[in-house]
Design an enzyme around this catalytic site. Structure first.
Site, PDB file in Angstrom:
ATOM      1  N   HIS A 191      -0.203  10.104  35.604  1.00 57.36           N
ATOM      2  CA  HIS A 191       0.458   8.833  35.320  1.00 57.36           C
ATOM      3  C   HIS A 191      -0.138   7.758  36.231  1.00 57.36           C
ATOM      4  O   HIS A 191      -0.496   8.041  37.387  1.00 57.36           O
ATOM      5  CB  HIS A 191       1.967   8.967  35.554  1.00 57.36           C
ATOM      6  CG  HIS A 191       2.735   7.783  35.046  1.00 57.36           C
ATOM      7  ND1 HIS A 191       2.802   6.599  35.754  1.00 57.36           N
ATOM      8  CD2 HIS A 191       3.421   7.582  33.894  1.00 57.36           C
ATOM      9  CE1 HIS A 191       3.520   5.729  35.050  1.00 57.36           C
ATOM     10  NE2 HIS A 191       3.912   6.306  33.926  1.00 57.36           N
ATOM     11  N   GLU A 195      -1.761   4.508  28.096  1.00 62.59           N
ATOM     12  CA  GLU A 195      -0.829   3.569  28.720  1.00 62.59           C
ATOM     13  C   GLU A 195      -1.611   2.431  29.389  1.00 62.59           C
ATOM     14  O   GLU A 195      -2.057   2.573  30.541  1.00 62.59           O
ATOM     15  CB  GLU A 195       0.015   4.287  29.777  1.00 62.59           C
ATOM     16  CG  GLU A 195       0.889   5.384  29.199  1.00 62.59           C
ATOM     17  CD  GLU A 195       2.161   5.595  30.015  1.00 62.59           C
ATOM     18  OE1 GLU A 195       3.245   5.361  29.464  1.00 62.59           O
ATOM     19  OE2 GLU A 195       2.067   5.968  31.197  1.00 62.59           O
TER      20      GLU A 195
HETATM   21  P1  PGA Z   1       7.839   1.755  30.544  1.00 59.72           P
HETATM   22  O1  PGA Z   1       7.110   2.960  31.291  1.00 59.72           O
HETATM   23  O2  PGA Z   1       8.292   2.258  29.206  1.00 59.72           O
HETATM   24  O3  PGA Z   1       8.978   1.401  31.448  1.00 59.72           O
HETATM   25  O4  PGA Z   1       6.845   0.663  30.390  1.00 59.72           O
HETATM   26  C1  PGA Z   1       6.202   3.781  30.619  1.00 59.72           C
HETATM   27  C2  PGA Z   1       5.600   4.735  31.602  1.00 59.72           C
HETATM   28  O5  PGA Z   1       5.431   4.363  32.777  1.00 59.72           O
HETATM   29  O6  PGA Z   1       5.300   5.890  31.260  1.00 59.72           O
END
Ligand code: PGA
Length: 233
Positions: A103, A155
């Site tokens: 992550h 992401e």
């Molecule tokens: P968020 O986080 O939905 O709060 O943007 C996503 C993540 O960090 O996996």
């Protein structure tokens, strides 16, 4: 950007990343509210609680026959053994089927390198866990191309709700283009994460090349999370 008319038929992952939140009591309230929902069979709803809750949540899901899968938010790059503070794949597998790896908060805040992430992926696969590997650029896939059974969570950094006051969900057409590039490099299911909420989830789920979403902030409140699932159907 292509949309898939049969998108509601494909297996859809809705993952809840609780990050470093929720006491046991808060988790109990959340589970009691969400477990009442009626979820389609092709939905794979995966909760990623903190390590301290894995035992409790897996017990709840088993006893109540709740259709949730469970994942850990991280994994040790080492096997079981003399690694104080680490949680190996074997220890995770007692409670979970998935693990989040790489992550952006771990890459940025805990210095996780691509090499470390590759080791973690190997450990997860060896333990029989499905790794959900988070990436924000293509080079982070280097060395993972030959591995089978991964899920990639795309992401974009600026889309993660806690990345700053200007955090914005990515435009779904751009997401679809980027996911295409990922799929040209690696054969894997790809999900999208970053400011996903009930109001925008449908735009991502309906993309042909996306298999689901990874939800952070909006997964903490059970009502918000149920609404995300409803709007993803
Ligand atoms: P968020 O986080 O939905 O709060 O943007 C996503 C993540 O960090 O996996």
């Amino acid at each position: 950007m292509k949309t898939n008319p049969l998108y509601h038929m494909k297996k859809t992952i809705i993952a809840a990343n609780w990050k470093s939140n929720k006491t046991k009591n808060e988790a109990k309230i959340w589970l009691n509210e969400t477990a009442l929902g009626n979820f389609p069979e092709h939905f794979e709803i995966v909760i990623f609680p903190s390590f301290t809750l894995l035992d409790y949540i897996s017990g709840f899901v088993r006893i109540n026959d709740t259709p949730f899968k469970i994942g850990a938010q991280d994994i040790s790059p080492f096997d079981s053994g003399p690694y104080t503070g680490e949680i190996s794949g074997k220890l995770i597998k007692e409670f979970a089927d998935y693990v989040l790896i790489g992550h952006s908060e771990r890459r940025a805040g805990f210095g996780e390198s691509d090499e470390m992430i590759r080791k973690k992926v190997d450990m997860a696969l060896r333990a029989g866990l499905t790794p959900i590997v988070c990436v924000s650029n293509i080079s982070q896939l280097d060395g993972l191309e030959s591995k089978e059974g991964l899920v990639i969570a795309y992401e974009p950094l600026g889309a993660i709700s806690t990345s700053g006051p200007n955090a914005q969900p990515e435009n779904p057409s751009l997401t679809s283009e980027f996911v295409q590039k990922i799929k040209e490099k690696i054969s894997a299911e790809v999900i999208y994460g970053g400011s996903v909420e009930a109001g925008n989830v449908g735009q991502y789920i309906s993309l042909e090349n996306i298999s689901g979403v990874l939800v952070g902030g909006q997964s903490l409140d059970p009502i918000n999370f149920i609404n995300i699932i409803k709007n993803a159907i």
